[in-house]
Each structure stands twice: as structure tokens, then as C-alpha cells.
Scaffold this motif. Structure first.
Motif, PDB file in Angstrom:
ATOM      1  N   LEU A 166       0.852  -1.180   0.000  1.00 58.12           N
ATOM      2  CA  LEU A 166       0.000   0.000   0.000  1.00 58.12           C
ATOM      3  C   LEU A 166       0.892   1.235   0.000  1.00 58.12           C
ATOM      4  O   LEU A 166       1.619   1.497   0.960  1.00 58.12           O
ATOM      5  N   PHE A 167       0.829   1.994  -1.099  1.00 61.67           N
ATOM      6  CA  PHE A 167       1.669   3.165  -1.280  1.00 61.67           C
ATOM      7  C   PHE A 167       0.906   4.435  -0.916  1.00 61.67           C
ATOM      8  O   PHE A 167      -0.309   4.521  -1.107  1.00 61.67           O
ATOM      9  N   THR A 168       1.631   5.425  -0.429  1.00 66.15           N
ATOM     10  CA  THR A 168       1.142   6.790  -0.396  1.00 66.15           C
ATOM     11  C   THR A 168       1.845   7.539  -1.517  1.00 66.15           C
ATOM     12  O   THR A 168       3.065   7.452  -1.662  1.00 66.15           O
ATOM     13  N   THR A 206       5.698   8.350  -1.489  1.00 65.27           N
ATOM     14  CA  THR A 206       6.331   8.927  -0.301  1.00 65.27           C
ATOM     15  C   THR A 206       6.421   7.927   0.840  1.00 65.27           C
ATOM     16  O   THR A 206       7.147   8.147   1.801  1.00 65.27           O
ATOM     17  N   SER A 207       5.690   6.819   0.738  1.00 65.26           N
ATOM     18  CA  SER A 207       5.807   5.746   1.730  1.00 65.26           C
ATOM     19  C   SER A 207       5.192   4.486   1.148  1.00 65.26           C
ATOM     20  O   SER A 207       4.419   4.534   0.189  1.00 65.26           O
ATOM     21  N   VAL A 208       5.552   3.342   1.738  1.00 61.51           N
ATOM     22  CA  VAL A 208       4.950   2.077   1.351  1.00 61.51           C
ATOM     23  C   VAL A 208       4.818   1.215   2.595  1.00 61.51           C
ATOM     24  O   VAL A 208       5.709   1.197   3.457  1.00 61.51           O
ATOM     25  N   VAL A 209       3.681   0.544   2.719  1.00 59.47           N
ATOM     26  CA  VAL A 209       3.393  -0.328   3.860  1.00 59.47           C
ATOM     27  C   VAL A 209       3.066  -1.719   3.330  1.00 59.47           C
ATOM     28  O   VAL A 209       2.190  -1.869   2.470  1.00 59.47           O
ATOM     29  N   PRO A 210       3.752  -2.758   3.811  1.00 55.11           N
ATOM     30  CA  PRO A 210       3.407  -4.124   3.396  1.00 55.11           C
ATOM     31  C   PRO A 210       2.156  -4.600   4.131  1.00 55.11           C
ATOM     32  O   PRO A 210       1.940  -4.266   5.300  1.00 55.11           O
ATOM     33  N   LEU A 211       1.343  -5.372   3.440  1.00 51.19           N
ATOM     34  CA  LEU A 211       0.136  -5.943   4.021  1.00 51.19           C
ATOM     35  C   LEU A 211       0.239  -7.466   4.014  1.00 51.19           C
ATOM     36  O   LEU A 211       0.938  -8.047   3.187  1.00 51.19           O
TER      37      LEU A 211
END
Length: 339
Positions: free
Chosen positions: A80-82, A91-96
Motif C-alpha cells: 500500500l503506497f502513499t 512517499t511511503s509504502v506499507v506491506p500488508l
């Protein structure tokens, strides 16, 4: 869905939230019309085949406007990117992941009013609520019939693709991509949930008929409570078909108690009105890496309403490149006037 073969309320202040790298005029001209209702403003391939902090920026299946006006972009490979609202740069990435740490086939995305993320996965299918840093907070119930066989009647990789929060924030809706076993081909089910305190509970279900050979990869709520519906298909050697409809559920039958949808059973389907066939948009100089009816086209799978002003909606679409050399991660900015 990784297509291989044939096959919340938005405010006016968000209208300028998304500025794309223009491939055409900054302001729509009559030559930019896709239809009497829709115009193409610009497109951007700036993120195609790029990476961010070691994560491939592609496979994008859903878009949403975050509470701060930035963009959230969901990859179907559990990222999931911002994205910066002006440049589209990550500007950021979060693994799910699921409860066991396994990857998702993540397809649909809603940013809830508290900033948490509701994410669908086609695997089961499922809808999970995540914190901004990727922690699972909740999991919504799913009707048995919509689960993948043998648990239910759905086909793997053809389940929850679209997700939308209707105006007011009380009703969540997920769209199946294709029909479940026992329903007529082309009739897909839209499942809703109603907010009860901090959770969502199962509510009404509706039926929607797609054009022949097409599925539903995405839905988005309009400020007046209707739905924008993307219909999409792919034919080898020909390319993609992508059409944008507006659908009205207000007089549709609740099909949650209807076992089989035949189209001749007295069930009132959601009414739909064609807004545009994307093949009819100007190409604005776009190029395609494989045959397409219009070189602008690719595997369009994500859609968000980014603004509403003067009776027009600002829309942002994105294509899922499937991390494939002959497909493109492409963003599209359109304006639409609803009937």
C-alpha cells in the motif's frame, strides 16, 4: 484481478488534489472529449516500471484519497503506497499480509473516516481493516455464497475487486468481478455492510449486469450516492475494453435471499448508464506496448473520485501492469458530468 486472458464523501476542496504529468493540454478542450459526459485531461506513465525503497511500483489495483488529500494506491501484491498528490511520486509504502503473515491478492481499497484502511483480498475473499502501519484491526463477515469454492460459489480470482464507502460513511459496498456459480453469466453481485458502532455488519445485496464478456474491476461512490462502475475485459491480439458507467441502486432488489440470479426472475437489477468507452478518448500521444483499440488503453483497474465542483467530478484512474513488460502503469485524469 491479474487479467491474463479474455476475460468518505468527496468535497470540492479535493478538486485540485491530483495534478498529473500532463501529456496533453492542462485544460480540457472539445478535442479531449471521450463522450458528451466525459473528457480526458491528461495521462502519466511516470511510475511505469519504477521501484520505491526496493518495492516495485506497479500491479496497482485501487486508488483512494486519504484524509490529508494525498493518494493511497494499492498493489495487488500486498503493498500500500502513499503518493504525492502533485507529482504522483511515492512517499511511503506499507506491506500488508493476512493473519498468518501470508500475502494477499489485494484489490479494493477504502480509507475510512478515521484514517484506517479497508482492503479486499480475492483469495477467500475477505475484507480486512488495517491501521496506517499495516496492522490488522478487524475482519468483516462475508456471505457464504460469495466465498471461493468449495466454501462457496465463487471462482478463484473473480471475487471482491471493487470497494466503496457511500456518502455519510455508513454503508460499505464491495463488487464481485464476475458471476458466481448458479447465476447467469454477466450478472454480478454487489454486497453491502452497514456500520454498527466500530464494526460493519452484513446488509443488502444487489445485482448488476455487465456488458458481454466484461467484468467489474472497480467501483467508486459519487457524492449523490450513486456508483461509478468500471467494466473491463481483454482479448488477446485485440487489447482491452474499458467502459465507465454510473449505476443507481435505489430501486434495485435486495438479492441477499435470492439463490440464483437468472435475469428472468423478477429481480430488479441496478440501473446503469454509459458515461464513456475509454477507447473513444483521444490518445494524447500515448503509446501501447501491445495491440490496443486505442494506444491510450491498458489494463485499467483503479478509480477514485478526487474532486467535485460545478456539477463535474474529477476522476483518477490507474492501470495494473501485472509487472509485465508489455503492459504499462498509467494514470489517467478525467472529468465527468453525471446524468
Amino acid at each position: 484481478m491479474r487479467l491474463r486472458t479474455v476475460l468518505a464523501t468527496v468535497t470540492a476542496g479535493l478538486a485540485a488534489a491530483t495534478t498529473l504529468t500532463a501529456a496533453g493540454p492542462a485544460n480540457a478542450q472539445s478535442s479531449n472529449a471521450c463522450s458528451p459526459a466525459v473528457s480526458l485531461q491528461s495521462f502519466s506513465d511516470a511510475l511505469d516500471k519504477t521501484t520505491y525503497e526496493g518495492t516495485f511500483v506497479g500491479n496497482l489495483s485501487a486508488l483512494a484519497v486519504d484524509r490529508d488529500g494525498q493518494l493511497a494506491a494499492l498493489s495487488d501484491r500486498s503493498s500500500l503506497f502513499t503518493l504525492d498528490r502533485t507529482t504522483l511520486q511515492p512517499t511511503s509504502v506499507v506491506p500488508l499480509a493476512d493473519e498468518n503473515g501470508a500475502a494477499l491478492d489485494s484489490e479494493g481499497l477504502v480509507v475510512d473516516r478515521d484514517g484506517t484502511r479497508l482492503v479486499t483480498s480475492e483469495t477467500e475473499p475477505s475484507i480486512r481493516r488495517y491501521s496506517r502501519d499495516g496492522l490488522i484491526l478487524d475482519r468483516l463477515p462475508v456471505p457464504d455464497a460469495l466465498k471461493v469454492a468449495p466454501a462457496g460459489r465463487a471462482t478463484s480470482n473473480q471475487t471482491f475487486e471493487g470497494l466503496a464507502l457511500l456518502p455519510g460513511g455508513h454503508t460499505l459496498l464491495a463488487s464481485m468481478e464476475y458471476a458466481i456459480s448458479g447465476d447467469s453469466t454477466g450478472i454480478v453481485r454487489f454486497q453491502t455492510w452497514e456500520r454498527k458502532g466500530r464494526h460493519f455488519e452484513l446488509a443488502a445485496q444487489y445485482a448488476y449486469r455487465t456488458d458481454s464478456g466484461l467484468g467489474v474491476p472497480e467501483v467508486a461512490a459519487t457524492p449523490d450516492g450513486r456508483l461509478l462502475v468500471l467494466e473491463r475485459g481483454f482479448t488477446s491480439g485485440v487489447g482491452n475494453t474499458v467502459r465507465l458507467y454510473v449505476a443507481d441502486l435505489r430501486h434495485a432488489t435486495d438479492t441477499s435471499g435470492v439463490e440464483n440470479l437468472t435475469g428472468q426472475d423478477g429481480v430488479r437489477l441496478a440501473r446503469k448508464t454509459l458515461l464513456a468507452d475509454i477507447a473513444d478518448c483521444p490518445s494524447l500521444g500515448a503509446t501501447a506496448k501491445q495491440p490496443q483499440p486505442n494506444p491510450l488503453l491498458d489494463n485499467i483497474e483503479g478509480l477514485a473520485v478526487t474532486g467535485a465542483a460545478h456539477g463535474r467530478l474529477s476522476l483518477l484512474l490507474v492501470s495494473d501492469d501485472n509487472q509485465n513488460a508489455v503492459q504499462t502503469t498509467r494514470f489517467y485524469r478525467l472529468t465527468a458530468r453525471l446524468p
